[in-house]
Structure formats: structure tokens, C-alpha cells
Design a protein around this motif. Sequence first.
Motif, PDB file in Angstrom:
ATOM      1  N   MET A   1      37.190-112.913  32.776  1.00 16.95           N
ATOM      2  CA  MET A   1      37.782-112.411  33.318  1.00 16.95           C
ATOM      3  C   MET A   1      39.241-112.189  32.173  1.00 16.95           C
ATOM      4  O   MET A   1      39.269-112.932  31.540  1.00 16.95           O
ATOM      5  CB  MET A   1      38.108-113.408  34.371  1.00 16.95           C
ATOM      6  CG  MET A   1      37.345-113.913  35.938  1.00 16.95           C
ATOM      7  SD  MET A   1      37.961-114.470  36.724  1.00 16.95           S
ATOM      8  CE  MET A   1      37.605-116.383  36.563  1.00 16.95           C
ATOM      9  N   THR A   2      40.238-111.930  32.917  1.00 19.34           N
ATOM     10  CA  THR A   2      40.882-110.925  32.058  1.00 19.34           C
ATOM     11  C   THR A   2      42.237-112.062  32.341  1.00 19.34           C
ATOM     12  O   THR A   2      42.128-113.371  33.553  1.00 19.34           O
ATOM     13  CB  THR A   2      41.769-109.670  32.480  1.00 19.34           C
ATOM     14  OG1 THR A   2      42.246-109.762  34.305  1.00 19.34           O
ATOM     15  CG2 THR A   2      40.677-108.714  32.087  1.00 19.34           C
ATOM     16  N   ARG A   3      43.141-111.907  31.458  1.00 16.12           N
ATOM     17  CA  ARG A   3      44.385-113.347  31.492  1.00 16.12           C
ATOM     18  C   ARG A   3      45.240-112.879  32.679  1.00 16.12           C
ATOM     19  O   ARG A   3      45.455-114.263  33.158  1.00 16.12           O
ATOM     20  CB  ARG A   3      45.226-113.146  30.590  1.00 16.12           C
ATOM     21  CG  ARG A   3      46.713-113.572  30.244  1.00 16.12           C
ATOM     22  CD  ARG A   3      47.707-113.629  29.074  1.00 16.12           C
ATOM     23  NE  ARG A   3      48.674-114.319  29.543  1.00 16.12           N
ATOM     24  CZ  ARG A   3      50.435-113.834  30.033  1.00 16.12           C
ATOM     25  NH1 ARG A   3      49.756-111.764  30.125  1.00 16.12           N
ATOM     26  NH2 ARG A   3      50.824-114.550  29.610  1.00 16.12           N
ATOM     27  N   ASN A   4      45.476-112.005  33.717  1.00 16.87           N
ATOM     28  CA  ASN A   4      46.065-111.948  34.384  1.00 16.87           C
ATOM     29  C   ASN A   4      45.294-111.929  35.706  1.00 16.87           C
ATOM     30  O   ASN A   4      46.177-112.608  36.729  1.00 16.87           O
ATOM     31  CB  ASN A   4      46.424-110.295  34.713  1.00 16.87           C
ATOM     32  CG  ASN A   4      47.299-109.219  33.874  1.00 16.87           C
ATOM     33  OD1 ASN A   4      48.214-110.398  33.586  1.00 16.87           O
ATOM     34  ND2 ASN A   4      47.858-108.677  33.207  1.00 16.87           N
ATOM     35  N   THR A   5      43.790-112.059  35.449  1.00 15.84           N
ATOM     36  CA  THR A   5      43.172-112.925  36.858  1.00 15.84           C
ATOM     37  C   THR A   5      43.270-113.805  37.107  1.00 15.84           C
ATOM     38  O   THR A   5      43.421-114.583  37.986  1.00 15.84           O
ATOM     39  CB  THR A   5      41.728-112.594  36.274  1.00 15.84           C
ATOM     40  OG1 THR A   5      41.569-111.188  36.238  1.00 15.84           O
ATOM     41  CG2 THR A   5      40.697-112.770  37.247  1.00 15.84           C
ATOM     42  N   TRP A   6      43.417-114.959  35.605  1.00 15.82           N
ATOM     43  CA  TRP A   6      43.639-115.995  35.790  1.00 15.82           C
ATOM     44  C   TRP A   6      45.000-116.640  35.993  1.00 15.82           C
ATOM     45  O   TRP A   6      44.310-117.873  37.268  1.00 15.82           O
ATOM     46  CB  TRP A   6      43.538-116.596  33.856  1.00 15.82           C
ATOM     47  CG  TRP A   6      41.632-117.151  34.046  1.00 15.82           C
ATOM     48  CD1 TRP A   6      41.096-116.018  32.931  1.00 15.82           C
ATOM     49  CD2 TRP A   6      40.774-118.070  33.801  1.00 15.82           C
ATOM     50  NE1 TRP A   6      40.358-116.526  32.909  1.00 15.82           N
ATOM     51  CE2 TRP A   6      39.788-118.202  33.827  1.00 15.82           C
ATOM     52  CE3 TRP A   6      40.895-118.922  35.545  1.00 15.82           C
ATOM     53  CZ2 TRP A   6      38.711-118.325  34.191  1.00 15.82           C
ATOM     54  CZ3 TRP A   6      39.610-119.653  35.769  1.00 15.82           C
ATOM     55  CH2 TRP A   6      38.971-119.601  34.624  1.00 15.82           C
ATOM     56  N   ILE A   7      45.596-116.207  35.409  1.00 17.72           N
ATOM     57  CA  ILE A   7      46.843-116.079  36.529  1.00 17.72           C
ATOM     58  C   ILE A   7      47.742-115.805  38.065  1.00 17.72           C
ATOM     59  O   ILE A   7      47.812-117.145  38.681  1.00 17.72           O
ATOM     60  CB  ILE A   7      48.475-115.270  35.289  1.00 17.72           C
ATOM     61  CG1 ILE A   7      48.276-115.646  33.777  1.00 17.72           C
ATOM     62  CG2 ILE A   7      49.501-115.370  35.893  1.00 17.72           C
ATOM     63  CD1 ILE A   7      48.835-114.572  33.302  1.00 17.72           C
ATOM     64  N   ILE A   8      46.755-114.989  38.881  1.00 21.51           N
ATOM     65  CA  ILE A   8      46.657-114.245  39.884  1.00 21.51           C
ATOM     66  C   ILE A   8      46.202-116.230  40.447  1.00 21.51           C
ATOM     67  O   ILE A   8      46.321-116.576  41.627  1.00 21.51           O
ATOM     68  CB  ILE A   8      45.531-113.158  40.460  1.00 21.51           C
ATOM     69  CG1 ILE A   8      47.065-112.612  40.150  1.00 21.51           C
ATOM     70  CG2 ILE A   8      46.229-113.560  41.958  1.00 21.51           C
ATOM     71  CD1 ILE A   8      46.230-111.252  40.047  1.00 21.51           C
ATOM     72  N   PHE A   9      45.132-116.577  39.982  1.00 18.72           N
ATOM     73  CA  PHE A   9      43.855-117.365  40.325  1.00 18.72           C
ATOM     74  C   PHE A   9      44.687-119.175  40.749  1.00 18.72           C
ATOM     75  O   PHE A   9      44.542-119.721  41.329  1.00 18.72           O
ATOM     76  CB  PHE A   9      42.431-117.774  39.955  1.00 18.72           C
ATOM     77  CG  PHE A   9      41.354-116.404  40.230  1.00 18.72           C
ATOM     78  CD1 PHE A   9      42.464-115.409  41.065  1.00 18.72           C
ATOM     79  CD2 PHE A   9      40.347-116.825  39.468  1.00 18.72           C
ATOM     80  CE1 PHE A   9      40.340-114.285  41.955  1.00 18.72           C
ATOM     81  CE2 PHE A   9      39.062-115.509  40.350  1.00 18.72           C
ATOM     82  CZ  PHE A   9      39.671-114.313  40.647  1.00 18.72           C
ATOM     83  N   CYS A  10      45.280-118.888  39.339  1.00 15.81           N
ATOM     84  CA  CYS A  10      46.463-120.165  39.453  1.00 15.81           C
ATOM     85  C   CYS A  10      47.238-120.528  40.458  1.00 15.81           C
ATOM     86  O   CYS A  10      47.416-121.316  41.330  1.00 15.81           O
ATOM     87  CB  CYS A  10      46.720-120.440  37.729  1.00 15.81           C
ATOM     88  SG  CYS A  10      45.832-121.087  36.774  1.00 15.81           S
ATOM     89  N   PHE A  11      47.680-119.213  40.461  1.00 15.40           N
ATOM     90  CA  PHE A  11      48.958-119.220  41.470  1.00 15.40           C
ATOM     91  C   PHE A  11      48.576-119.504  43.236  1.00 15.40           C
ATOM     92  O   PHE A  11      49.145-119.725  43.723  1.00 15.40           O
ATOM     93  CB  PHE A  11      50.146-117.533  41.231  1.00 15.40           C
ATOM     94  CG  PHE A  11      50.676-117.811  40.378  1.00 15.40           C
ATOM     95  CD1 PHE A  11      52.339-118.050  40.834  1.00 15.40           C
ATOM     96  CD2 PHE A  11      50.995-116.518  39.631  1.00 15.40           C
ATOM     97  CE1 PHE A  11      52.725-118.549  40.206  1.00 15.40           C
ATOM     98  CE2 PHE A  11      52.073-116.758  38.931  1.00 15.40           C
ATOM     99  CZ  PHE A  11      53.109-117.635  38.987  1.00 15.40           C
ATOM    100  N   ALA A  12      46.908-118.895  43.163  1.00 15.70           N
ATOM    101  CA  ALA A  12      46.579-118.537  44.299  1.00 15.70           C
ATOM    102  C   ALA A  12      46.364-120.216  45.085  1.00 15.70           C
ATOM    103  O   ALA A  12      46.777-120.434  46.292  1.00 15.70           O
ATOM    104  CB  ALA A  12      45.127-117.666  44.709  1.00 15.70           C
TER     105      ALA A  12
END
Length: 589
Positions: A1-12
Motif C-alpha cells: 500500500m502507498t503512503r497516502n493509503t495508510w494516511i487515509i486508513f489512519c484517518f478513517a
Amino acid sequence: MTRNTWIIFCFAYICGLLLANLGIDAGHGWNWQYFILIAIGITIFALALAIITSHLNKSRSQYQLWLGAGIVAILAVVYFQLRIPQPAINDVSNYLQQENSQFVTVAGKVLTEPRLTASQKLKFWLKPERIEDGDQVSGKLYVTVPLLQGSGIYPGEDLQLRGVLYLPQAAKNPGSFDFKDYLVRQGTFAGLTGFEVIFNGDSEPVWGWWKLRRRIVRSHVRGLGSPVGQLVSSMVLGRRAVDLSVTIRDRFIEAGLAHILAASGFHVSLLLGIILKLTNNLTAKLQLTIGLGTLFTYIGLTGLQPSVLRAGLMGAAVLLALAMDTKVKPLGSLLLAATILLLFNPLWIGDVGFQLSFLATLGLIVTLPALQTRLDWLPPGIATLIAVPIAASVWVLPLLSYVFNTVATYSITINIICTPLIVLISLGGMFSAIAALIIPAIGSVIASVLFYPTSLLIKIVNVLTILPGSSIAIGKISLGALLIIYGLFCLVWLNQWCRSRWHLVGLFAIALIVIPVVYNRFNLVRVNILAVKQEQVIVIQDKGQVILINSGQDSTAKYTVLPFLAAQGINHIDYGVELYLYLIHISET
């Protein structure tokens, strides 16, 4: 997974926990209706984002990304609900079946170091094991005992307590402290008012974090006297680790300086600055080892508070980045620290200290650079001195106003004036604490140098908090208004058009708070009869006129009447009637 994917999942994940916390029904398990409503709302929102983003980007991966984020948010809600403490079958609270209180004898193990309450009693947490004639029980107890009875109690000690076992009560008046909810979030469903402590005669252990804390506090008090010594210890270890005078604590909170009495990123930053300066000539590996060891020691001394854990994780990230000769992305490390801590304990999402710590850090990351740019006409040191308190305070003030229903009018001014003293005292306190762990007498000598700066800090706080309008009651802010305010802050941060018009956005945010207060003040007609044990307290609101009938005893006025007035946005009482004195006069005649 990309860095942006991890950011979105953490926010979610974090957003899911926030939504779950809004509907928490402490101690009553699953709130299925609210859970289903949240799940439907998250699903609809995730589907809408998935369809819009996949259509705009012509990519199926965007569709999968946002659906995955929605699933993460729903799982966060489920995880939060599962971690809400529930009493076991043999929980000590179940011993009270018909009555709300009962005289008992409880045997168990002390979990925490005793701390002084406002009523000059000692409080601590106990793990009960047996009750009365040997019945096995489990759970946790919130215990208070007389000061003399509790002298000498230490964590890990086995003892017996005789007193009244009771079920905590929820808040009965607007603005009052919800004692039941507070205990439930700690996994506690009963309290014990102890009258007698029976010690088993065991000797104290040789080592313990609590013994190190006590060593530091005693060294500070020996060098500075009381209560100055306790204040310095609080500024180093946090007030949860020290018995600080209630008067001084309340003064600092009223002044908007509560953050200096809580171990947080400010303290960790100072500590890391000292370590990096002292180890500047060492290898990167040795510097990392010493830095991580120092962070671990400090976190242990402060008692694993959420705010210092957050700062410790971010500090560790900085040390690792230095060792690997790379850069740390502050926002990314803040988000990662929040996610890690909330995976460990999702209930921390409702902890005010946790929320304030992250908001203050976010303010420093996103607002401080812009403020320093606007103040570049000043010398760098002065610009930083002004910009840092403003950047942190702007982001925490809405939440503080929402929680405490008041605004500390001079908080930013006090922070700017007192920052040099705070840095000096905190640094001196850290050096004296390190010395006290080795040779207490040397720690006391170093601490004695801080007497006049600390006394001056106390004097400034006392003078500024008695000025007219130092604290203004604004009433209960709605959750919707709070969310809109932080949404506006994010727009100023992320959008150039809003950033250039930040003053208009600020005025709109203030209007969201002021207009409802003014409207209620001059249009509300209501008679409030407060729920108190002995006195009968009545507050009459009549279109701007406020009449208080019977303020009650000191404890009633402090913990019931004043919080209610703050929750109603009342800063001035037009008429007061003391029924108690009138009744005495009637009975005498």
C-alpha cells in the motif's frame, strides 16, 4: 500500500472512534441503535466518496480505497464498543444488590500511588480480592481514606479496608462532573469510602517508579519548601504524579496554564534538546540508545499518561530519523502516534488530555510557520516567544470552551509573558530531578536556585487571574458549533483563499459561540432547582436578570452552583437570597 493509503486508513480509524465516542453509553454495553446508525452513515459516505473519486480519476483503485476506509471506520466503531469496560459476574459492584451503599471489609492490592483530594483525603485504585467473610471478587475500586489512615500506602501493597461500598452517581446538574462516567472509563463500577486501613506489615519494595517520583518530589520540597517544591515537581513530572495544592492548581487552570502542569510534548522537547546537546559528539547509534533510554525513563516517571506517550512516540521518531540521517514528517508522525496509541487503548479518544495534546501539537505544526512569517519584523527569539503560545492556544481554546464552558480571557497574554519563566523552571527542575535520582541533597541545592523564578510565576498568575473578566462563562457550546469551528480552522490551514481571509473566518467562529449566548441571556425565562443533598438551591433566569436563592455550603457552591452558572453562560448575579439565614432568624423570633 502507498503512503497516502495508510494516511487515509489512519484517518478513517480515528474518525470511526470519534463517532463511537459520541454515542458511548458508559457501562451499558452495546448501543445497537446508535451503532447501526453510524454504520449506515459511514457506508453511505464511503460509497459517495468512492463513486466521486473513481469517476474523477477514472480509476477503480480509488473506489476500492474509499470502500476500504469505510470498512476500517466501521471496524473502529466495533472495536471501541468491545473495549468499553463491563463488570464481570463477580465484580465487586455486584455485591450491592438492593442498596446503593453498604458497610463492608475489603481485602486487595493497591494499584496506584495515593494522591490528595480537595477534601484532604487520600485517593487510590484498589484491586479487590476478597470481601467480608472471604467471598472472591474482581474488578477495580476507587478508594478514599482519611489522610492519617492512608499514610504509608504504596502501589503493590496488600491491605484490608473497612468502609462504605457505594455505587457512583451520574451528574445530576448541567455542568457538574460526571463521576460515574469517569469511573466507568477507568473500568471501575464501585467506590469505597474507607474509615480504617489494616496493614499486613509487609516492607516496602526496593524499587518502583513511584519511589523514584517520591525521591524527586522530596528533593524539590526540601530545597524549595511547600508549595513551591510541589509546583516545580508538577512542571517536570505532571500534576498527576504530584500532590499539588488545589489552590495553585486551580489558579493555573484559570489562567490557561494547565498545560505546564501536565507532562507533554513541551517537556519531552526540552528533555530531548538537553540529551541531544550533551551527546552531540557521540556516535549516532549511542545517541539513539541514550535518547530512547531517557524517553523510556521519563515516561515511566510520569505514569504512562496519554499526552506524554504521544510526545514520547514522536520523540522516538525524531531520534530514529537522526540516527538514519533522514527527515521526519511532523504531520505523519503525529497521525501515526495517534493511531498507535488508539490501537492500544481506543477509549483514550474521549480523554480530554489526549485531545488537547494532539490539538496543541497540530497547531504548532500547521499554524506556527505562518505566524512566524507574519512576525518576521521582530527579532527571531521574540517572534517565537509570541508565536508559539498563539499557535497552540488557538487550536485548543474551542475544545477547552466546549468542555469547561468558560474562556480564560488572558490565557494567550499570560502564556507569552510566562514562557521564559516556564522554560527556565522546567529546565532547572529537570536538572535537579536528574541530580536527585543520584544524590538527593545535590538535587535540593540545584532546585533552591528556582525559588525566586517560581515565586514570581505564582505571583504573576495570582495577579492576572483576579483581574476583571479574567474568566468568562460562555455556556454550553453545541457539538455542531464545535465541529464547524474546527472545520473552519482546517479550511484556513488547507485553502489559500480562506487563509487570506483568516480574520473573517475567526469572526465567524466567534459569532458561533457569542450569538447563542447573547440570545439565551436576553430571551430565556426559566426556574432551575438544582439537585443537592442538603440545601435547596434555585436559580431564576428572567430575560437577562439572574436571581440565586441559597448558594449552599462551600462545597455545594464550588462543585454544583458555579459549574451550573458556567454551563448557562452566567457571569453576573443580579440578586441573591440566603434562605438559611432567614429561617434561623424566624426560628429565633
